[in-house]
Design an enzyme around this catalytic site. Structure first.
Site, PDB file in Angstrom:
ATOM      1  N   HIS A 158      60.601 132.746  40.746  1.00 40.11           N
ATOM      2  CA  HIS A 158      61.251 131.598  40.112  1.00 40.11           C
ATOM      3  C   HIS A 158      60.598 131.307  38.767  1.00 40.11           C
ATOM      4  O   HIS A 158      59.391 131.479  38.596  1.00 40.11           O
ATOM      5  CB  HIS A 158      61.157 130.364  41.012  1.00 40.11           C
ATOM      6  CG  HIS A 158      62.139 129.296  40.655  1.00 40.11           C
ATOM      7  ND1 HIS A 158      61.901 128.386  39.647  1.00 40.11           N
ATOM      8  CD2 HIS A 158      63.366 129.009  41.157  1.00 40.11           C
ATOM      9  CE1 HIS A 158      62.941 127.571  39.557  1.00 40.11           C
ATOM     10  NE2 HIS A 158      63.845 127.913  40.457  1.00 40.11           N
ATOM     11  N   HIS A 159      61.423 130.864  37.812  1.00 35.90           N
ATOM     12  CA  HIS A 159      60.913 130.580  36.472  1.00 35.90           C
ATOM     13  C   HIS A 159      59.890 129.451  36.480  1.00 35.90           C
ATOM     14  O   HIS A 159      59.114 129.295  35.525  1.00 35.90           O
ATOM     15  CB  HIS A 159      62.081 130.229  35.542  1.00 35.90           C
ATOM     16  CG  HIS A 159      61.888 130.711  34.139  1.00 35.90           C
ATOM     17  ND1 HIS A 159      60.651 130.833  33.545  1.00 35.90           N
ATOM     18  CD2 HIS A 159      62.789 131.099  33.198  1.00 35.90           C
ATOM     19  CE1 HIS A 159      60.786 131.266  32.310  1.00 35.90           C
ATOM     20  NE2 HIS A 159      62.074 131.447  32.069  1.00 35.90           N
ATOM     21  N   SER A 160      59.860 128.631  37.522  1.00 32.47           N
ATOM     22  CA  SER A 160      58.836 127.595  37.610  1.00 32.47           C
ATOM     23  C   SER A 160      57.461 128.192  37.880  1.00 32.47           C
ATOM     24  O   SER A 160      56.443 127.544  37.631  1.00 32.47           O
ATOM     25  CB  SER A 160      59.184 126.594  38.717  1.00 32.47           C
ATOM     26  OG  SER A 160      59.241 127.245  39.978  1.00 32.47           O
TER      27      SER A 160
END
Length: 448
Positions: A136-138
């Site tokens: 995930h980009h987080s």
């Protein structure tokens, strides 16, 4: 436990605002030979987990989002949640692999578990197999994502120590942390204000000022398309040396050439104000290479799609990127993100949600250039032949392009909205054609 930085949590907020998007970013390794057994592969991934504690951690949010989300150890961690095996239908060629990658980009990662996944593609034409690593980009940006990918490959003789949560103490969660931030904000804000405003004004204006209408910007659906363009890195450098340009300049000029061709095919005039592009800029210090988070800022230049001559187009790209860097826009955004860390998280979260619901009309595409591994990689002794980057689309951007170097190759991984980019192959073809034109021009003898 450690808090998510504002940009990290922002990607989760952004995903929550649009049911059509999934903000996983990935890298796909094309590997020689046959894959290892499932037991061997799982053992290798498990060894990678020992070097990166973040892969065993999930996100926990606070009630009412009063404080920032935190990374915490998953008490029920099970590696089987994160490894999946599949095979391609005959002829098991690159077209089939690209369809699978597009499908993977559509699927959201399960937030009840650590936000990453590894898909082993057992059969690929030409005595090869593939490994899709998605996070995930987080959790990662382009550079930390490639570092995560490398961590699941074989290690060279020298090993790095265990890389867990970042060293700095970000334990200011809870009510005491919230109060402390409110007390300190008036003291720290002034030192940022002047430099941030000076550099951020042009960025904010670019982000909200609508551009000429284009089919590249608009609502997107859930399905994706994915294609690839390839270039020789030595040839890219040859072009750069001939015209005093960087590798990134040459790549963006080729992208401008591709979008120019696509707009012509769609019956749209490639005017100077039609293609403002988001160009992420890494602000990651060298000592944070192994930290799993986001350290990026951005520029918003117009690509010179109105210029027909490829050499003049490259010169325009070089000048525009240099101008944006000189304005300090990337540093201003970095300072703004630093200041956001002193704000109560609820304020930041609601601001991001509001921005996510605002239908932006100013940016038409995104292109991010990530330096890939310099050393040859192997997975269980099998050679990694190439790496394909893949990134999501969101915020009305119907196409995004990830650029990744590995060995002597530069790969452009292009993601598109399924319904509105049926001609996505034209972008890949246009990039390769644009580079070929520049290479031919670079080899023409010039009279001093």
């Amino acid at each position: 436990m450690t808090e998510l930085r504002p940009l990290d949590s922002g990607f989760m907020e952004l995903e929550d605002t649009d049911r059509h998007i999934s903000l996983g970013i990935g890298a796909v390794a094309i590997v020689a030979g046959q894959p290892p057994t499932r037991e061997e592969f799982s053992a290798g991934v498990a060894a990678g987990l020992e070097r990166n504690a973040r892969l065993r951690q999930r996100v926990r949010r606070a009630p009412l989002d009063l404080t920032a989300p935190v990374w915490e150890d998953d008490p029920n961690f099970d590696l089987a949640h994160h490894i999946r095996w599949t095979a391609l239908p005959e002829p098991a060629d690159e077209s089939a692999l690209r369809e699978l990658i597009a499908t993977e980009l559509e699927e959201r990662l399960d937030r009840d578990h650590p936000l990453w996944q590894c898909v082993v593609v057992e059969r690929l034409a030409g005595d090869r197999w593939a490994m899709i690593v998605k996070a995930h980009h987080s959790m990662v940006d382009g550079i930390s994502g490639i570092t995560l990918f490398e961590g699941l490959c074989d290690r060279p003789g020298e090993d790095h120590s265990v890389r867990g949560p970042r060293a700095e103490d970000r334990s200011g969660s809870g009510l005491s942390g919230l109060v402390a931030k409110g007390i300190r904000l008036p003291l720290v804000a002034p030192r940022f204000a002047v430099s941030v405003v000076r550099g951020l004004v042009p960025v904010v204006y670019a982000a909200i000022a609508p551009t000429a209408a284009t089919s590249l910007n608009g609502p997107i659906g859930r399905q994706r398309r994915y294609v690839v363009a390839r270039a020789s890195l030595p040839e890219i450098r040859e072009i750069g040396a001939a015209f005093d340009a960087t590798v990134n300049d040459v790549a963006l000029a080729a992208i401008a050439s591709a979008y120019r061709a696509v707009l012509h095919k769609r019956g749209e005039e490639p005017t100077p104000d039609k293609l403002r592009i988001l160009v992420p800029i890494s602000v990651r210090p060298s000592d944070a290479k192994y930290v799993m988070d986001n350290r990026v800022s951005a520029m918003l230049p117009y690509l010179p799609i109105d210029i027909e001559d490829p050499v003049r187009r490259l010169a325009a790209v070089h000048d525009r990127i240099s101008e944006h860097r000189a304005k300090g826009e990337a540093e201003a955004e970095k300072s703004m993100l630093s200041m956001a860390e002193w704000l109560p998280f609820a304020v930041v979260a609601w601001a991001i949600r509001l921005a996510g619901h605002f239908p932006q009309h100013s940016v038409a595409a995104l292109a991010t250039n990530v330096p890939g591994p310099r050393r040859p990689l192997t997975v269980h002794g099998r050679e990694v032949l190439e790496i394909l980057p893949c990134i999501p689309i969101a915020m009305r951007l119907r196409t995004t392009i990830a650029i990744l170097s590995y060995h002597d190759q530069l790969v452009f991984g292009i993601t598109g909205d399924y319904d509105t980019t049926p001609d996505i192959d034209l972008i890949a073809e246009g990039i390769e054609q644009g580079i070929a034109e520049l290479l031919a021009a670079s080899r023409v003898p010039h009279i001093p």
